[in-house]
Design an enzyme around this catalytic site. Sequence first.
Site, PDB file in Angstrom:
ATOM      1  N   SER A   1      39.237 -64.152  88.077  1.00  0.00           N
ATOM      2  CA  SER A   1      38.842 -65.384  88.754  1.00  0.00           C
ATOM      3  C   SER A   1      39.432 -65.449  90.159  1.00  0.00           C
ATOM      4  O   SER A   1      38.862 -66.084  91.039  1.00  0.00           O
ATOM      5  CB  SER A   1      39.357 -66.597  87.979  1.00  0.00           C
ATOM      6  OG  SER A   1      38.615 -66.794  86.821  1.00  0.00           O
TER       7      SER A   1
ATOM      8  N   ASP B   1      32.451 -73.895  89.860  1.00  0.00           N
ATOM      9  CA  ASP B   1      33.768 -73.846  89.218  1.00  0.00           C
ATOM     10  C   ASP B   1      34.109 -75.228  88.655  1.00  0.00           C
ATOM     11  O   ASP B   1      33.197 -75.966  88.255  1.00  0.00           O
ATOM     12  CB  ASP B   1      34.804 -73.359  90.254  1.00  0.00           C
ATOM     13  CG  ASP B   1      35.951 -72.582  89.619  1.00  0.00           C
ATOM     14  OD1 ASP B   1      36.623 -73.161  88.760  1.00  0.00           O
ATOM     15  OD2 ASP B   1      36.176 -71.415  89.986  1.00  0.00           O
TER      16      ASP B   1
ATOM     17  N   HIS C   1      41.625 -74.754  88.734  1.00  0.00           N
ATOM     18  CA  HIS C   1      40.983 -73.448  88.916  1.00  0.00           C
ATOM     19  C   HIS C   1      40.010 -73.449  90.095  1.00  0.00           C
ATOM     20  O   HIS C   1      40.017 -72.537  90.932  1.00  0.00           O
ATOM     21  CB  HIS C   1      40.266 -73.120  87.600  1.00  0.00           C
ATOM     22  CG  HIS C   1      39.711 -71.748  87.473  1.00  0.00           C
ATOM     23  ND1 HIS C   1      38.448 -71.407  87.908  1.00  0.00           N
ATOM     24  CD2 HIS C   1      40.230 -70.625  86.928  1.00  0.00           C
ATOM     25  CE1 HIS C   1      38.218 -70.136  87.621  1.00  0.00           C
ATOM     26  NE2 HIS C   1      39.282 -69.634  87.033  1.00  0.00           N
TER      27      HIS C   1
END
Length: 773
Positions: free
Chosen positions: A567, A151, A224
């Site tokens: 996600s 990520d 994220h």
Amino acid sequence: MKAPSSSFLLVLIILHLSVSCAKRQIYIVYMGEHEERRNLLEIEDKHLSYLMTVKNSREEAKASMVYSYKNVINGFSAFLTAEEARKLSEMDRVVSVFKSHPMKYMIQTTRSWDFINLLTSGNSGNISGIKDEEILQKADYGKDIIVGVLDTGVWPESQSFSDEGMGPVPSSWKGICQSGIDFNSSHCNRKLIGARYYLKGYEAQYGPLNETINYRSARDRDGHGTHTASTVAGRKVHNTSLLGRFASGTAEGGAPLARLAIYKVCWTTPAPSKVLKSTCFHEDMMAAFDDAIADGVHVISISISPYKNIEYTQDGIALGALHATKRNIVVVASAGNWGPAPSTVRNVVPWIITVGASSIDRIFSSPVLLGNGLKIEGQTVTPYKLNTVRPLVYAGDAEAPGTTTNDTVGLCLSGTLSQEIVQGKIVLCLRGNSSNVEKGMEVKRAGGAGFILQNPADGIGVSVDAHVLPGTAIFSNDSATILNYIRTNKNPTARIVPGRTVLGSKPSPFMTSFSSTGPNGLEPNILKPDITAPGLNILAAWSEATSPTKLFADNRVVKYNVLSGTSMSCPHVAAAAALIKAAHPDWSSAAIRSALMTTSTQSNNIGTPITDANGNPATPFHYGSGHFQPAKAMDPGLVYDSNYTDYLLFLCSYNNTAKNVDPSFTCPREFLSPSNLNYPTVAASFINGEISVHRTVTNVGAGGSVYKLSIGTPIGYSVNISPTTLNFKHSGEMKSFNITIKPEIGVTIDDYAFGWYMWSDGTHTVRSPIVVL
Ligand SMILES: *[C@@H]1O[C@H](CO)[C@@H](O)[C@H](O)[C@H]1NC(C)=O
Ligand SMILES: *[C@@H]1O[C@H](CO)[C@@H](O)[C@H](O)[C@H]1NC(C)=O
Ligand SMILES: *[C@@H]1O[C@H](CO)[C@@H](O)[C@H](O)[C@H]1NC(C)=O
Ligand SMILES: *[C@@H]1O[C@H](CO)[C@@H](O)[C@H](O)[C@H]1NC(C)=O
Ligand SMILES: *[C@@H]1O[C@H](CO)[C@@H](O)[C@H](O)[C@H]1NC(C)=O
Ligand SMILES: *[C@@H]1O[C@H](CO)[C@@H](O)[C@H](O)[C@H]1NC(C)=O
Ligand SMILES: *[C@@H]1O[C@H](CO)[C@@H](O)[C@H](O)[C@H]1NC(C)=O
Ligand SMILES: *[C@@H]1O[C@H](CO)[C@@H](O)[C@H](O)[C@H]1NC(C)=O
Ligand SMILES: *[C@@H]1O[C@H](CO)[C@@H](O)[C@H](O)[C@H]1NC(C)=O
Ligand SMILES: CC(=O)N[C@H]1CO[C@H](CO)[C@@H](O)[C@@H]1O
């Protein structure tokens, strides 16, 4: 525009390289797997020697090399011309050569895990007879399981990554804590046991990293990666919330004692933008897979999905995942946020668990009260309140002349609103062309007091944002009502009721409108996505180097943030896989996938079938087998197992492509249909006559169990399964059966048909959807 807010997408912008030699591009030269561990320098030399056959000198070869994959994956990535690539593809030992597609990628929660518990005990009854806390204990909270997260990196100071009270790092761990800017070995601990970063591909394509926009290290600039990692394995953190106001409670990842290994593969997109976006490249992800496998991770969570489907044999994620699967590492990936249009599901290879996104039973209520007494439902997580009546204006009536066209009127695009008109008012903004938070920023710039945002997605799912001013998002269909009120009143007014968190919303879960759907665009005979999990408005840890909106002009810092997307659902399933792995260390990755899928539910918290965001019944194209129920997956009764050989046999039937991943494998002379992969779902394209597929189940429960069959027949077909009873004398025993599907005589079918079959021994139910294409 129905795309969800870009704040929760990792996006790769199409590149237009203006390198002197226009045809030079990054290719991956794939050579399968290393035969034995060799001296790493020797491997790089060997790879260089291949490159030197097409380049003029060793120096030129060296300069064009991007990565030499040395641990498990054999191959390299390099700048090549089409002609050089062709030459290399003909060389001995080279399996395939493919372009690194420059494509778009998309890139813990307080409530989501409680909600899962509610589903297991409340909705489906106390069937397993075990409370979830007991299940977690049985799995030791994932104590010795290592989850690799590919990520944007990690914010290591987050309380979610505290290692307080955790035992020593598992002795099997071979990874490292790579030093870099603002990150060194002291940032790893017994929770965050590994961290590495990969940006050679990014730099080869974009030029050197601008170190004012990201850290040259595993530290997360985007947020994220911190969010997804803490969803998988964040520690229990009491009294967390967004901005002290929303989603408050205890945040905890799904496998709170599992270890995290961070592989940073996504970096800030240098393109000019008001919002921070991130980019991930194939060659960087392959390098991360290569290390993660060698480091000894047990589960890989990858909340990245390509904009377009890429052929299995030319997809860095698919290839990396195949090497991982060969070693029984479970790979979980997001289905994509390109729904609700059909055939938008990504990461469709059968050796990856592909996860869709559904809602949880929590909303952030913030209705709009119009001057005429009408109340319009809305949702928000902005901390700013405007609980007074204000004049209301439609953005289309408040634009500076010449700043919009017929296509962009009313969208609150940057620089369009007139300060004179908007000052002190509430502004109605329509969806499209910019993200939710950018629209809010524009209203703020023009001096608006607050705003009402038309939700980009249709239906009841609203992705909320921590806007920079008071504001709420309404269902997309309600904007016409408000616009009509504005048009028919001389002095329209509105009041935005401040947002508050409301639990227990019903029905839930429903499928989000952004979740990508089937059929599988590459191989329709494999159903994708596989499963759904919470992905709407999920609270988890955040990077303190970015704001909650990711707007560069927003200076707020938060420790936790609310995000939506597949996600967010992917790490939920990765956590569940880690718990199962902890409880059953000898299970294969396919057995773990099967356990998750066959025990999932198709009903919501009011006991009716799960719907899409518009209230229509959802289908296996939305949720695959259904909504995951981790507690039940611990004890599935039977599993559908498959191994590396089975996946290669599948590739034989898929255009004879096994040779493109493993040339040592010889396909049988007659290929079975791809539907015959021993998968926990059945998807079969109907050609004519009948379809017959074969399945084998392994008893992972006690011996002496008798499983009986029930069938939900797809409309227009008959389904025959033989035998109809499976008798297992002992644990580990395998039994096979055949499924035959025939159209009913005289029926013409011009649409997909959905059904199911289920084995039950009275305690376990092992359910598989059937899709006829
Ligand atoms: C579930 O059932 C078991 C025994 O069947 C019982 O011990 C347990 O308390 C029940 N759990 C809940 C949450 O009702
Ligand atoms: C790591 O960085 C911190 C500052 O962030 C510093 O205090 C510490 O000494 C460094 N540790 C090592 C092992 O370099
Ligand atoms: C690096 O990024 C900063 C902030 O966006 C920008 O001001 C600067 O010009 C960039 N530097 C380069 C070399 O592109
Ligand atoms: C929880 O956090 C809020 C705001 O951050 C604070 O006002 C409150 O006192 C905290 N409660 C506890 C029990 O710590
Ligand atoms: C824009 O819309 C107006 C009113 O609907 C119309 O008169 C005009 O022709 C449109 N302009 C273009 C370029 O389509
Ligand atoms: C808009 O959709 C919501 C949810 O489906 C529904 O409750 C509401 O009544 C709809 N409003 C209008 C004006 O149709
Ligand atoms: C894979 O499973 C098949 C049965 O489906 C079995 O025949 C084969 O030996 C297994 N291969 C390996 C490498 O374990
Ligand atoms: C596989 O075959 C289908 C049609 O049979 C074709 O559309 C597709 O491009 C082929 N894929 C590959 C990798 O050759
Ligand atoms: C399934 O079908 C195959 C081929 O038609 C046959 O050889 C096999 O015996 C059948 N198996 C069962 C369990 O009926
Ligand atoms: C640049 C861009 O995305 N333009 C789009 C703006 O939205 C209209 C419709 O709302 C589209 O037609 C444009 O393509």
